[in-house]
Design an enzyme around this catalytic site. Structure first.
Site, short mmCIF file in Angstrom:
data_model
loop_
_atom_site.label_atom_id
_atom_site.label_comp_id
_atom_site.label_asym_id
_atom_site.label_seq_id
_atom_site.Cartn_x
_atom_site.Cartn_y
_atom_site.Cartn_z
N LYS A 95 0.83 -1.23 0.00
CA LYS A 95 0.00 0.00 0.00
C LYS A 95 0.85 1.26 0.00
O LYS A 95 0.75 2.12 0.88
CB LYS A 95 -0.97 0.03 1.18
CG LYS A 95 -2.00 -1.09 1.14
CD LYS A 95 -3.05 -0.92 2.22
CE LYS A 95 -4.10 -2.00 2.19
NZ LYS A 95 -3.60 -3.32 2.63
N THR A 102 9.91 8.86 -3.77
CA THR A 102 9.99 8.13 -2.49
C THR A 102 9.51 6.69 -2.65
O THR A 102 10.14 5.76 -2.14
CB THR A 102 9.18 8.87 -1.41
OG1 THR A 102 9.72 10.18 -1.26
CG2 THR A 102 9.23 8.15 -0.08
P1 BMP Z 1 -8.71 -10.94 6.68
O1 BMP Z 1 -9.33 -11.83 5.58
O2 BMP Z 1 -8.05 -11.72 7.76
O3 BMP Z 1 -9.68 -9.89 7.20
O4 BMP Z 1 -7.50 -10.15 6.01
C1 BMP Z 1 -7.70 -9.20 4.98
C2 BMP Z 1 -6.38 -8.76 4.39
O5 BMP Z 1 -6.65 -7.93 3.27
C3 BMP Z 1 -5.48 -7.97 5.32
O6 BMP Z 1 -4.15 -8.35 5.04
C4 BMP Z 1 -5.69 -6.52 4.90
O7 BMP Z 1 -4.49 -5.77 5.02
C5 BMP Z 1 -6.08 -6.63 3.45
N1 BMP Z 1 -7.04 -5.63 2.95
C6 BMP Z 1 -8.33 -5.53 3.45
O8 BMP Z 1 -8.72 -6.27 4.35
N2 BMP Z 1 -9.19 -4.61 2.90
C7 BMP Z 1 -8.85 -3.75 1.90
O9 BMP Z 1 -9.66 -2.99 1.43
C8 BMP Z 1 -7.53 -3.85 1.40
C9 BMP Z 1 -6.65 -4.78 1.93
O10 BMP Z 1 -5.43 -4.87 1.44
#
Ligand code: BMP
Length: 264
Positions: A95, A102
């Site tokens: 992200k 940068t």
């Molecule tokens: P989980 O299925 O355990 O909630 O994990 C979701 C993953 O997706 C996390 O790594 C989070 O950083 C990423 N994520 C998200 O949940 N929503 C977004 O909109 C974007 C993401 O990258």
């Protein structure tokens, strides 16, 4: 838009991004549209999950900055070897969100050197087109291998500001370089019917509806019927008390069934 995306097989032949074509090929060969999100603190657990779940996924998504005992040699090198063994792509969920100069440094340098090993990464559209230019320049400078970028066009979290005009402008930004910016992190299909953006969707879970910290879950079928090409699942598969292999098969089967239903 409500236009049904074509088959992965046909998109494999026509997508403007070499990385996306490679991704579709893996999906077709392994019959999976599942990305497992590996949000774990230990390298041993990370690598063990990758080796056991590898057969069921097209992509593993990582947050390498949460691994307590990270080193390039002991995490990245075995991860890359496993990506060849099990034929999957690696997506470091970095992200990026800064100016072009940068993000180019953050992509190529430091202890992670993401561009060297991560086939896919992502960025917020907030800074404007320079963020894409900077990351693309970093990729070109460091490697001849295919690399791809996803822009965060929508987020799964409650109260997300990435909606409406922000989402539309993010799609417009991606159009500037579709060889590199091959799709979006999003909850819905985005783009015009004659465009092909790969939609990867987090916030997918078959058991829970939320996590107490703003995450919101939709089912696999809600995501895929809404235009998601790849579902991203973390805690639904590797969360406390779960059987990761059984859950990976369950989500893989659900994702593929929803995809086949969408084609009809
Ligand atoms: P989980 O299925 O355990 O909630 O994990 C979701 C993953 O997706 C996390 O790594 C989070 O950083 C990423 N994520 C998200 O949940 N929503 C977004 O909109 C974007 C993401 O990258």
């Amino acid at each position: 838009s409500n236009i049904t995306p074509k088959s992965y097989e046909s998109r494999m032949a026509t997508h403007p991004s070499p990385l996306a074509r490679r991704l579709f090929k893996i999906m077709v060969e392994k019959q999976t549209n599942l990305c497992v999100s590996l949000d774990v603190y230990s390298k041993a657990e990370l690598l063990q999950l990758v080796d056991t779940l590898g057969p069921y996924v097209c992509v593993f998504k990582t947050h390498v900055d949460i691994v307590d005992d990270f080193s390039y040699e002991s995490v990245v090198e075995p991860l890359v070897a496993l990506s060849k063994k099990h034929n999957f792509l690696i997506f470091e969920d970095r992200k990026f969100a800064d100016i072009g100069s940068t993000v180019k440094s953050q992509y190529t340098s430091g202890i992670y050197k993401i561009v060297r090993w991560s086939h896919i990464t992502n960025a917020h559209a907030l800074p404007g087109p320079g963020i894409i230019d900077g990351l693309y320049a970093g990729a070109k400078e460091v490697t001849d291998d295919e690399r791809g970028l996803l822009l965060l066009a929508e987020m799964s979290s409650k109260g997300s500001l990435a909606t409406g005009e922000y989402t539309d402008k993010t799609v417009a930004l991606a159009r500037g370089n579709t060889e590199f910016t091959f799709g979006f992190i999003a909850q819905n299909r985005l783009g015009e019917p004659d465009e092909d953006f790969v939609i990867m969707t987090p916030g997918v879970g078959l058991d829970a509806k939320s996590d107490g910290l703003g995450q919101q879950y939709r089912t696999v079928d809600e995501a895929v019927s809404g235009g998601s090409d790849i579902v991203i699942v973390g805690r639904g598969i590797i969360g406390k008390g779960r059987d990761p292999i059984a859950e990976a098969k369950r989500y893989r089967d659900a994702g593929w069934a929803s995809y086949l239903a969408r084609l009809k």
